[in-house]
Design an enzyme around this catalytic site. Structure first.
Site, PDB file in Angstrom:
ATOM      1  N   HIS A  69      40.635  50.624  68.377  1.00 11.21           N
ATOM      2  CA  HIS A  69      39.878  50.433  67.004  1.00 11.21           C
ATOM      3  C   HIS A  69      38.511  51.698  67.244  1.00 11.21           C
ATOM      4  CE1 HIS A  69      41.704  46.796  64.847  1.00 11.21           C
ATOM      5  NE2 HIS A  69      41.558  46.706  65.820  1.00 11.21           N
ATOM      6  N   ASP A 110      44.354  46.447  62.011  1.00 10.76           N
ATOM      7  CA  ASP A 110      44.800  45.103  62.228  1.00 10.76           C
ATOM      8  C   ASP A 110      45.295  44.071  60.873  1.00 10.76           C
ATOM      9  OD1 ASP A 110      44.139  44.719  64.496  1.00 10.76           O
ATOM     10  OD2 ASP A 110      41.695  43.752  64.615  1.00 10.76           O
ATOM     11  N   GLU A 137      49.439  41.172  70.557  1.00  6.17           N
ATOM     12  CA  GLU A 137      48.568  40.649  69.234  1.00  6.17           C
ATOM     13  C   GLU A 137      49.669  41.162  67.981  1.00  6.17           C
ATOM     14  OE1 GLU A 137      44.083  41.230  69.990  1.00  6.17           O
ATOM     15  OE2 GLU A 137      44.911  42.228  68.930  1.00  6.17           O
ATOM     16  N   HIS A 159      48.448  43.637  65.207  1.00  3.28           N
ATOM     17  CA  HIS A 159      47.578  45.556  65.658  1.00  3.28           C
ATOM     18  C   HIS A 159      48.310  46.089  66.227  1.00  3.28           C
ATOM     19  CE1 HIS A 159      44.774  47.465  68.789  1.00  3.28           C
ATOM     20  NE2 HIS A 159      45.358  47.325  68.980  1.00  3.28           N
TER      21      HIS A 159
END
Length: 267
Positions: free
Chosen positions: A157, A164, A242, A245
């Site tokens: 990130h 996200d 995830e 993500h």
């Protein structure tokens, strides 16, 4: 003979002085450039996500208190989302794609400053702090967060091209049911949980995750695949742990970790 040797040594020494002087001069110039422009603080190649994707809904979890730490995270000064220009342009294409299917993008997090990652690391090291355990990691001992790679000292990130997100159903006016919450620390968050993300096939079995007591439904798995496939179609790559993500495949700053805070960019 001695005079000749001394002369040669003197010439060699003089040459070394000149070379050293050049090296020092170059070093000084380089240091001067670094002092003037620190690329990790430079937000000039970033945009406010909603400027690029006006239909996006923001729920910036780390600006508020409903997150796995339970407090506002360092570096989040305003409830906004930032991305590199390239990632934002690709996300706009995703938004146009899913909007035709009746959905909008809902953003939980985008660019994340290094200060925020440092906050996560400090929190993870503070084992007694389990304020939000029942909401985000009820089945997990906090002491394994580093070992099981839920918390890293560096985050994609922070390079500015990771987001996200989930889908918002414009008909029901609710988030699409993904069978699990954002930032859930557990195998239930893996894209291959109860299905094959490569084929989009729902299996219902736990596969490589036999310790879980939960399953997700065929509809919940399908919803995850709608998001995943839209993101992949427009140049993003997924994370295997995830479902929410995604990172731009051709991210413009693959080795740069930015430090400027999350707040509205100056025009």
């Amino acid at each position: 003979m001695n005079c000749t040797l001394n002369k040669k040594l003197w010439i060699l020494a003089a040459a070394l002085v000149v070379v050293c002087g050049i090296v020092v001069a170059i070093s000084c110039l380089k240091g001067s450039d670094d002092a003037v422009v620190n690329p990790t603080d430079d937000s000039s190649q970033f945009v406010t996500l909603t400027d690029a994707v006006p239909d996006a809904i923001l729920e910036i979890r780390y600006y508020g208190t409903y997150n796995f730490v339970g407090t506002r995270i360092d570096g989040y000064e305003e409830p906004t989302a930032l991305l590199t220009r390239q990632a934002a342009d690709s996300l706009r294409a995703v938004s146009d794609d899913v909007k035709a299917m009746g959905y909008r993008l809902k953003i939980y997090d985008a660019y994340r400053p290094q200060k925020a990652v440092d906050h996560f690391v400090r929190w993870a090291a503070d084992i007694p702090d389990t304020l939000m355990k029942r909401y985000f990691y009820p089945d997990l001992d906090k002491s394994v967060l580093f070992e099981q790679e839920y918390i890293y000292e560096k985050s994609g990130h922070t390079r500015g091209s990771t987001v996200d997100l989930t889908l918002f159903d414009m008909t029901t006016e609710k988030e699409l049911d993904m069978g699990g919450t954002f930032d859930w620390f557990g195998i239930e968050s893996h894209p291959d949980f109860c299905g094959n993300p490569e084929t989009g096939e729902y299996t219902g079995g736990l596969g490589d995750h036999p310790i879980s007591q939960r399953i997700i439904t065929p509809e919940q798995f399908k919803n995850r695949m709608i998001l995943r496939q839209a993101m992949l179609r427009h140049g993003f790559k997924a994370l295997d742990s995830e479902w929410w993500h995604f990172t731009l495949k051709d991210e413009p700053f693959p080795d740069t970790y930015f430090t400027f805070p999350v707040r509205q960019l100056q025009q």
